[in-house]
Design an enzyme around this catalytic site. Structure first.
Site, PDB file in Angstrom:
ATOM      1  N   HIS A 159     -36.998  18.949  59.707  1.00 13.44           N
ATOM      2  CA  HIS A 159     -37.472  18.707  58.340  1.00 13.44           C
ATOM      3  C   HIS A 159     -36.842  17.434  57.800  1.00 13.44           C
ATOM      4  O   HIS A 159     -35.669  17.166  58.037  1.00 13.44           O
ATOM      5  CB  HIS A 159     -37.118  19.884  57.426  1.00 13.44           C
ATOM      6  CG  HIS A 159     -38.059  20.017  56.287  1.00 13.44           C
ATOM      7  ND1 HIS A 159     -39.221  20.744  56.362  1.00 13.44           N
ATOM      8  CD2 HIS A 159     -38.038  19.493  55.039  1.00 13.44           C
ATOM      9  CE1 HIS A 159     -39.858  20.680  55.215  1.00 13.44           C
ATOM     10  NE2 HIS A 159     -39.159  19.911  54.387  1.00 13.44           N
ATOM     11  N   LYS A 179     -37.600  27.207  53.446  1.00 15.99           N
ATOM     12  CA  LYS A 179     -38.744  27.135  54.382  1.00 15.99           C
ATOM     13  C   LYS A 179     -38.258  27.297  55.820  1.00 15.99           C
ATOM     14  O   LYS A 179     -38.885  27.972  56.624  1.00 15.99           O
ATOM     15  CB  LYS A 179     -39.430  25.760  54.263  1.00 15.99           C
ATOM     16  CG  LYS A 179     -40.348  25.641  53.070  1.00 15.99           C
ATOM     17  CD  LYS A 179     -41.242  24.416  53.184  1.00 15.99           C
ATOM     18  CE  LYS A 179     -40.539  23.120  52.864  1.00 15.99           C
ATOM     19  NZ  LYS A 179     -40.384  22.804  51.460  1.00 15.99           N
ATOM     20  N   SER A 238     -35.124  24.115  48.696  1.00 13.06           N
ATOM     21  CA  SER A 238     -36.528  24.004  49.090  1.00 13.06           C
ATOM     22  C   SER A 238     -36.635  23.873  50.613  1.00 13.06           C
ATOM     23  O   SER A 238     -37.401  24.595  51.265  1.00 13.06           O
ATOM     24  CB  SER A 238     -37.134  22.777  48.399  1.00 13.06           C
ATOM     25  OG  SER A 238     -38.337  22.398  48.995  1.00 13.06           O
ATOM     26  N   ASP A 278     -40.997  28.700  47.132  1.00 10.83           N
ATOM     27  CA  ASP A 278     -40.922  27.244  47.333  1.00 10.83           C
ATOM     28  C   ASP A 278     -42.281  26.602  47.107  1.00 10.83           C
ATOM     29  O   ASP A 278     -42.368  25.530  46.512  1.00 10.83           O
ATOM     30  CB  ASP A 278     -40.396  26.895  48.731  1.00 10.83           C
ATOM     31  CG  ASP A 278     -40.325  25.376  48.905  1.00 10.83           C
ATOM     32  OD1 ASP A 278     -39.666  24.734  48.072  1.00 10.83           O
ATOM     33  OD2 ASP A 278     -40.964  24.838  49.823  1.00 10.83           O
ATOM     34  N   ARG A 298     -42.207  20.915  40.671  1.00 11.24           N
ATOM     35  CA  ARG A 298     -41.259  19.776  40.685  1.00 11.24           C
ATOM     36  C   ARG A 298     -42.006  18.468  40.851  1.00 11.24           C
ATOM     37  O   ARG A 298     -41.636  17.443  40.263  1.00 11.24           O
ATOM     38  CB  ARG A 298     -40.265  19.951  41.845  1.00 11.24           C
ATOM     39  CG  ARG A 298     -39.213  21.011  41.584  1.00 11.24           C
ATOM     40  CD  ARG A 298     -38.462  21.344  42.867  1.00 11.24           C
ATOM     41  NE  ARG A 298     -37.783  20.196  43.429  1.00 11.24           N
ATOM     42  CZ  ARG A 298     -37.605  19.997  44.737  1.00 11.24           C
ATOM     43  NH1 ARG A 298     -38.051  20.872  45.630  1.00 11.24           N
ATOM     44  NH2 ARG A 298     -36.978  18.939  45.166  1.00 11.24           N
TER      45      ARG A 298
HETATM   46  N1  URA Z   1     -38.807  18.377  51.451  1.00 11.02           N
HETATM   47  C1  URA Z   1     -38.906  19.622  50.937  1.00 11.02           C
HETATM   48  O1  URA Z   1     -39.444  20.506  51.570  1.00 11.02           O
HETATM   49  N2  URA Z   1     -38.403  19.866  49.739  1.00 11.02           N
HETATM   50  C2  URA Z   1     -37.788  18.921  48.996  1.00 11.02           C
HETATM   51  O2  URA Z   1     -37.344  19.217  47.918  1.00 11.02           O
HETATM   52  C3  URA Z   1     -37.691  17.610  49.515  1.00 11.02           C
HETATM   53  C4  URA Z   1     -38.221  17.374  50.763  1.00 11.02           C
END
Ligand code: URA
Length: 436
Positions: free
Chosen positions: A82, A187, A183, A161, A168
């Protein structure tokens, strides 16, 4: 519990208890807290921050807002990656099939564009028909059958999320360490992988602007991952200029397809980045005993065509039109296309990469409101780099816009973002370190 009391407590800079955080996440996910109240709390968190304990509690509450995947009935070891977000970051589109083609199953839950930073799901949706809206059964079956799945948040996986991320995006509350950490890690934990490589972006085009903050974010996320029993590594990488040349959804998908095809037009920094992230994934999975050996495996997966084939399998399994991979010129085309040229000679001193990201949003490639439709065709291709010498009249970028007015606005913004001056400037580093 009462949402107004929770908002007021955070507004006054007090720590929230695990119960308060858990209640808010559960109630917001269930639709019992209004968006305007959640926005107020997000802004209070943005301004006053959260302790490490609150950040961990927020992450765990977000994981608990839905189901968690357990893939171990069919697979021994699954990896994930990620990015904390940047401009031109289409790494996932290349790294996932590369790693999967090396025989390591990858199950990833991605997000959409966030503020000025692009999102993997929006990029993939430039391919007609492709969907990230997968039921849990399909996620499990697909990663078992073809070793690769790229899903979005669903009503069942980290739904908190999904809702908070969209809020956001349109409330100026993106660039906040506890919100980013929770966040991303909610995930990752919900998607059930055994190992996670985090790409923490630092610089003018990242949500985290300093190396010190980047390291802090990386440490928080790595610790959350480890506490949850996942092998977790964070790579600290530069985002003081876009990654690769393309920024904008369809243009980035096109660039990613070229990289999988080993096309000579692939930007060197982008390929280097894919190798770095992918090699950490292979090492964590025990597929290679060192980063160099892992890079050789990834390069072979590209050169043999195996990674491209894996990408096609994933696109087909998720209802995308694979003829657009064979012929990427059939990806969405912008109505108006023109160059931006340098107005003076000199060396590129720096870039305001955040402004470059907003340029894509204003062209129509991002959202100003939750319900906005993305235009997959717009964006820019910018082959220049910090430290490059440039002559007056030389091309800095090509803009892909809906119309001439869009182009003119983007041109102004690109010229304002790129500082050209007389001083010699070294090329930017690509990486700043690794947090394990
Ligand atoms: N990627 C995400 O999944 N969440 C964030 O807040 C920033 C990048």
């Amino acid at each position: 519990m009462n949402i107004v009391e929770i908002i007021s407590k955070k507004r006054d800079n007090h720590e929230l208890s695990a119960e308060e955080i858990g209640w808010f996440i559960q109630a917001y996910t269930a639709g019992e807290v209004a968006d305007y109240q959640a926005s107020a709390l997000l802004m209070a968190i943005y301004i006053n921050g959260m302790s490490r304990r609150e950040t961990v509690d927020l992450t765990l509450a977000m994981v608990a807002s839905g189901e968690t995947l357990d893939l171990h009935d069919t697979l021994d070891f699954v990896v994930d990656k990620h990015s904390s977000g940047g401009v031109g970051d289409k790494t996932t589109l290349v790294v996932l099939p590369l790693v999967a083609a090396c025989g390591v199953p990858v199950a990833k839950m991605s997000g959409r564009g966030l503020g000025y930073s692009g999102g993997t799901l929006d990029k993939m949706e430039a391919i007609s028909g492709w969907t990230s809206n997968l039921p849990i059964d399909q996620i499990k079956k697909q990663v078992t059958d073809i070793g690769l799945v790229l899903a979005g948040q669903t009503a069942s996986l980290a739904p908190a999320d999904g809702k908070l991320y969209a809020l956001r995006d349109v409330t100026g509350t993106v660039g906040c360490m506890p919100l980013i950490a929770s966040s991303i890690m909610s995930k990752k934990l919900a998607a059930g992988s055994d190992a996670i490589v985090l790409d923490v972006k630092i610089g003018s085009g990242a949500f985290i602007k300093t190396l010190e903050d980047g390291r802090r974010l990386a440490e928080i996320m790595v610790n959350i991952g480890k506490d949850a029993g996942r092998k977790t590594v964070a790579v600290l990488s530069d985002m003081n200029q876009p990654l690769g040349h393309a920024a904008g959804n369809g243009l980035e998908t096109h660039e990613a397809i070229l990289a999988l095809k080993n096309d000579p037009a692939t930007p060197a920094d982008f390929w280097e980045h894919c190798l770095k992230i992918g090699s950490h994934m292979l090492v964590l999975a025990g597929k290679a005993d060192g980063l160099e050996a892992a890079e050789a495996l990834l390069t072979e997966a590209r050169d043999s065509g195996a990674a491209l084939e894996k990408f096609k399998q994933m696109v087909a399994a998720q209802q995308g039109d694979i003829s657009q991979i064979d012929d990427p010129s059939t990806l969405p085309q912008a109505g108006y296309m023109a160059d931006v040229v340098a107005t003076q000679a000199g060396t590129i001193q720096s870039m305001d990469t955040e402004m470059l990201g907003w340029t894509v949003v204003y062209l129509g490639g991002g959202r100003a409101q939750k319900t906005d439709e993305i235009d997959p065709a717009v964006g820019f291709v910018m082959p220049v780099r910090v430290g490059d010498k440039i002559s007056k009249g030389e091309r800095i970028a090509t803009v892909y816009a809906k119309n001439q007015a869009g182009y003119e606005r983007a041109k102004k913004s690109i010229l304002n973002s790129i500082k050209i001056g007389p001083d010699e400037v070294d090329p930017l580093p690509h990486f700043y370190g690794v947090v394990e």
